[in-house]
Design a protein around this motif. Structure first.
Motif, mmCIF file in Angstrom:
data_model
loop_
_atom_site.group_PDB
_atom_site.id
_atom_site.type_symbol
_atom_site.label_atom_id
_atom_site.label_comp_id
_atom_site.label_asym_id
_atom_site.label_seq_id
_atom_site.Cartn_x
_atom_site.Cartn_y
_atom_site.Cartn_z
ATOM 1 N N ASP A 383 5.215 -35.456 62.756
ATOM 2 C CA ASP A 383 5.300 -34.720 61.501
ATOM 3 C C ASP A 383 6.237 -35.460 60.559
ATOM 4 N N THR A 384 5.674 -35.959 59.481
ATOM 5 C CA THR A 384 6.495 -36.688 58.491
ATOM 6 C C THR A 384 6.870 -35.802 57.313
ATOM 7 N N ASP A 385 6.293 -34.579 57.297
ATOM 8 C CA ASP A 385 6.556 -33.667 56.185
ATOM 9 C C ASP A 385 7.787 -32.831 56.487
ATOM 10 N N ILE A 386 8.933 -33.510 56.506
ATOM 11 C CA ILE A 386 10.190 -32.801 56.750
ATOM 12 C C ILE A 386 11.206 -33.219 55.710
ATOM 13 N N ARG A 387 12.209 -32.358 55.509
ATOM 14 C CA ARG A 387 13.266 -32.634 54.543
ATOM 15 C C ARG A 387 14.603 -32.707 55.264
ATOM 16 N N ALA A 388 15.476 -33.440 54.651
ATOM 17 C CA ALA A 388 16.816 -33.594 55.238
ATOM 18 C C ALA A 388 17.557 -32.273 55.178
ATOM 19 N N ASP A 389 18.389 -32.074 56.156
ATOM 20 C CA ASP A 389 19.271 -30.907 56.239
ATOM 21 C C ASP A 389 18.490 -29.581 56.297
ATOM 22 N N VAL A 390 17.285 -29.643 56.812
ATOM 23 C CA VAL A 390 16.473 -28.430 57.009
ATOM 24 C C VAL A 390 16.068 -28.352 58.481
#
Length: 419
Positions: A383-390
């Protein structure tokens, strides 16, 4: 003749009267009968005999000395056949007497004498031999119709004798020798009765008696036997499935009864629980649609005929179940690699044709959003659809060809920390 009459009357009028002193009876001398040959002897006109009674008539007596009459009669079958006094008529103006409660088809002897208030008695009339009529014949035709649902139809030929007023119906159970009256039907011309609330497949015997207006009862008719309609036989060879998605299919051997109406299916969640009515149908198969995977039910089936008689519930409950969920993947692991999450797991169920990843995003301390990522063929996901600090939670489910999902794996939480 006068001396013999005097002897007979003296014997019949001898009374054993008792007076009591304490408890000891004291004998009293019998009262003598005085025969007065000057008194007129009753002149009999004749008699009319019926079944249990006889009516007599005589000419009026004009002699004012006469105060009434004595009636003498024998008792057929008794050891002493002497005529005994049976009645006193206390008016010389009376010219009729009816003797009742006699036996049918029996011969009786009668004599009549005139009496005075002083106790004198005339010479008795000549002895009359009178026969009562025979009892009315029983009902000549009586029939019971069987193979009816919990009932029996009773038919008979109306009695031809106009003296008949009603009928008494009697029943005898196969297990009891006693005859029991079940109904009284008023009206000579009535010829039918239906006996209800009987047991299924039970043997009964019936007979009928005719009753006259004056309550004389004839002998019973010949007995007639019936067997009530039996319940349909128990349904056998019931089969059920356990491999259909969210459904259980039932099948069974057709009922052998020719007048089948339908089948009733009963269902319970446990084999010994209460089986509740579920559905009515005419075919010998049924698919029970169920919204749960791996759901067990137990079934019993009955046959119902066109008269509404229902067979007993199947003696053995048949178990069926919907297709179970696929097995949950194992050896599940996940990690962050190059700003992407990488998940891996192992499949342990040959039914599995794909996988579903449940991705949950923690948008705040109390708020979350979930999406399903379907149709994953390999036992891995990036999964590349991630955000930092989440923070993200991932769960994996196996999916079979029917779209049935397994229980999810335990959630793994992954978080990409920005530097």
């Amino acid at each position: 003749m006068n001396s013999s009459i005097r002897y007979a009357l003296s014997a019949s009028l001898a009374l054993s009267l008792f007076s009591f002193t304490g408890c000891v009876p004291q004998p009293v001398a019998p009262k003598a009968v005085t025969i007065d040959s000057t008194l007129p002897t009753p002149s009999m006109n004749g008699f009319i005999a019926d079944i249990t009674s006889i009516a007599f008539e005589w000419k009026p007596v004009e002699d004012p000395r006469v105060s009434g009459y004595y009636v003498y009669r024998n008792t057929p079958g008794a050891e002493d056949q002497k005529l005994q006094r049976i009645a006193t008529i206390d008016s010389r103006f009376a010219t009729h007497y009816v003797d009742s409660d006699l036996k049918p088809a029996s011969e009786y002897q009668y004599r009549f004498s005139a009496i005075t208030k002083e106790g004198s008695e005339s010479v008795a009339s000549e002895t009359m031999l009178v026969a009562t009529q025979p009892m009315i014949a029983p009902v000549s035709f009586f029939q019971a119709v069987g193979n009816m649902p919990r009932s029996a139809k009773l038919l008979w030929r109306p009695h031809p004798n106009g003296k008949i007023n009603s009928y008494i119906l009697e029943r005898q159970d196969a297990t009891d020798s006693k005859w029991v009256a079940i109904a009284t039907i008023t009206g000579r011309l009535n010829a039918e009765f239906i006996d209800r609330e009987l047991k299924d497949g039970q043997v009964y015997h019936y007979r009928i008696k005719a009753v006259t207006f004056d309550k004389l009862v004839t002998e019973p008719s010949e007995a007639s036997k019936v067997i009530t309609k039996p319940l349909p036989p128990e349904i056998r060879n019931i089969t059920s499935t356990n491999d259909l998605p969210r459904a259980i299919k039932l099948g069974w051997e057709p009922s052998s009864i020719p007048d089948l109406s339908h089948y009733n299916i009963y269902r319970s969640a446990t084999p010994n629980g209460s089986f509740e009515y579920h559905v009515k149908l005419e075919s010998t198969s049924f698919t029970d649609t169920i919204t749960e995977d791996g759901k067990f039910y137990f079934y019993k089936i009955t046959a119902v005929d066109k008269d509404g008689l229902e067979s007993l519930l199947s003696s053995v409950a048949t178990q069926g179940s919907t297709l179970s969920k696929p097995q949950t993947p194992i050896a599940y692991e996940g990690k962050i690699v190059n700003k992407a999450t990488e998940l891996q797991w192992k499949n342990t169920d040959p039914r599995t044709v794909s996988f579903t990843v449940i991705k949950t995003t923690k948008t705040s301390w109390i708020s979350r959003e979930s999406i399903d990522i379907n149709n994953i063929i390999e036992p891995s996901f990036r999964d590349t659809d991630i955000r930092a600090d989440v923070s993200y939670l991932y769960e994996i489910m196996s999916v079979d060809k029917n779209g049935i999902r397994s229980l999810p794996t335990q959630a793994i939480e992954l978080r990409y920390e920005a530097k």
